[in-house]
Enzyme design. Structure first.
Site, PDB file in Angstrom:
ATOM      1  CG  ASP A  67      39.279  34.436  37.685  1.00  0.00           C
ATOM      2  OD1 ASP A  67      40.418  34.430  38.193  1.00  0.00           O
ATOM      3  OD2 ASP A  67      39.055  34.882  36.545  1.00  0.00           O
TER       4      ASP A  67
ATOM      5  CD  GLU B 157      20.717  26.346  31.648  1.00  0.00           C
ATOM      6  OE1 GLU B 157      21.010  27.457  31.154  1.00  0.00           O
ATOM      7  OE2 GLU B 157      20.111  25.451  31.031  1.00  0.00           O
TER       8      GLU B 157
ATOM      9  CG  HIS C  36      45.753  33.025  46.454  1.00  0.00           C
ATOM     10  ND1 HIS C  36      44.915  32.794  45.387  1.00  0.00           N
ATOM     11  CD2 HIS C  36      46.934  33.448  45.924  1.00  0.00           C
ATOM     12  CE1 HIS C  36      45.550  33.070  44.254  1.00  0.00           C
ATOM     13  NE2 HIS C  36      46.772  33.462  44.558  1.00  0.00           N
TER      14      HIS C  36
ATOM     15  CG  LEU D  20      28.012  19.587  49.711  1.00  0.00           C
ATOM     16  CD1 LEU D  20      27.050  19.872  48.567  1.00  0.00           C
ATOM     17  CD2 LEU D  20      28.566  20.896  50.285  1.00  0.00           C
TER      18      LEU D  20
ATOM     19  NE  ARG E 178      39.851  33.149  30.335  1.00  0.00           N
ATOM     20  CZ  ARG E 178      40.103  34.458  30.360  1.00  0.00           C
ATOM     21  NH1 ARG E 178      39.472  35.265  29.516  1.00  0.00           N
ATOM     22  NH2 ARG E 178      40.976  34.960  31.207  1.00  0.00           N
TER      23      ARG E 178
ATOM     24  N   GLY F 263      43.752  37.218  43.185  1.00  0.00           N
ATOM     25  CA  GLY F 263      44.925  38.068  43.018  1.00  0.00           C
ATOM     26  C   GLY F 263      44.554  39.511  42.734  1.00  0.00           C
TER      27      GLY F 263
END
Length: 225
Positions: A12, A191, A29, A124, A178, A15
């Site tokens: 996050d 976690e 971005h 991975l 959140r 922008g």
């Protein structure tokens, strides 16, 4: 000591990072895609990290301005084509999650090609969550389970999900606390770490610091030790 075998990240702040610098949001971005490469290569270099799942485009992101969405689609296709060599060089298997049917045929083809060309890699696993929402994932899983007289079991639902691997460590950048409809089932005992750093400023050093903190936590999974 805990092992962060499966790390999930909500990336996050792209922008806001661009706006703070007086740039167009799309520049954030672009910068964020460079961080994806750094973090992915860092995880690939650590054998104890088995999976990295990144929240790239949610089912809710279609609500953003049309031009921004169109740019994100082009950036995603460009990123995947450019990163194929990186995936193979670092023995990374690419596994997208989400409902890919909403994307253009060209983008779907690129996603499928990268997945196929990295299928042999056994290091991975990098998953990009694309047109992904956890509620949507659960609904699709339930609808895809073929039941007659038997009740749906946890094992049946788990096998029908896009991602059947529990998350050990969730990180969200950008300051919000959140989980935004991300991996609701898989996060049951994860976690959670929230940091104020905007995604384009996030680094492998900060990730390493978080992992060290994670390893100190006593994880009981509902029991006693």
């Amino acid at each position: 000591m805990n092992q962060a075998k499966h790390i999930a990240i909500i990336m996050d702040g792209n922008g806001r990072w661009a706006e703070m610098k007086g740039k167009k949001r799309v520049k954030g971005h672009e910068a964020g895609s460079e961080v994806v490469r750094e973090i992915t290569e860092f995880c690939a270099a650590h054998n104890d990290i088995e999976r990295l799942t990144l929240y790239a485009f949610s089912t809710e992101n279609w609500k953003r301005p049309r031009l921004e969405v169109e740019y994100l689609m082009k950036l995603l296709e460009k990123y995947l084509k450019n990163e194929l060599e990186t995936y193979i060089k670092n023995n990374i298997r690419f596994e997208p999650i989400g409902d890919l049917r909403a994307f253009s045929k060209s983008l779907q083809k690129t996603i499928n090609e990268v997945q196929q060309k990295t299928a042999h890699c056994d290091g991975l696993v990098q998953s990009l969550a694309l047109n992904y929402g956890a509620k949507d994932e659960l609904l699709r899983a339930i609808n895809n389970i073929k039941c007659s007289e038997n009740d749906i079991t946890e094992e049946m639902l788990l096998n029908a999900l896009d991602c059947s691997h529990d998350v050990d460590l969730l990180i969200r950048t950008g300051g919000d606390h959140r989980i935004s409809n991300f991996l609701l089932w898989q996060l049951a005992y994860a976690e959670l770490f929230f940091c104020d750093t905007l995604w384009p400023d996030f680094s492998s050093k900060e990730l390493e610091k978080i992992i060290k903190e994670f390893k100190k936590i006593e994880r009981r999974f509902g029991g006693l030790k």
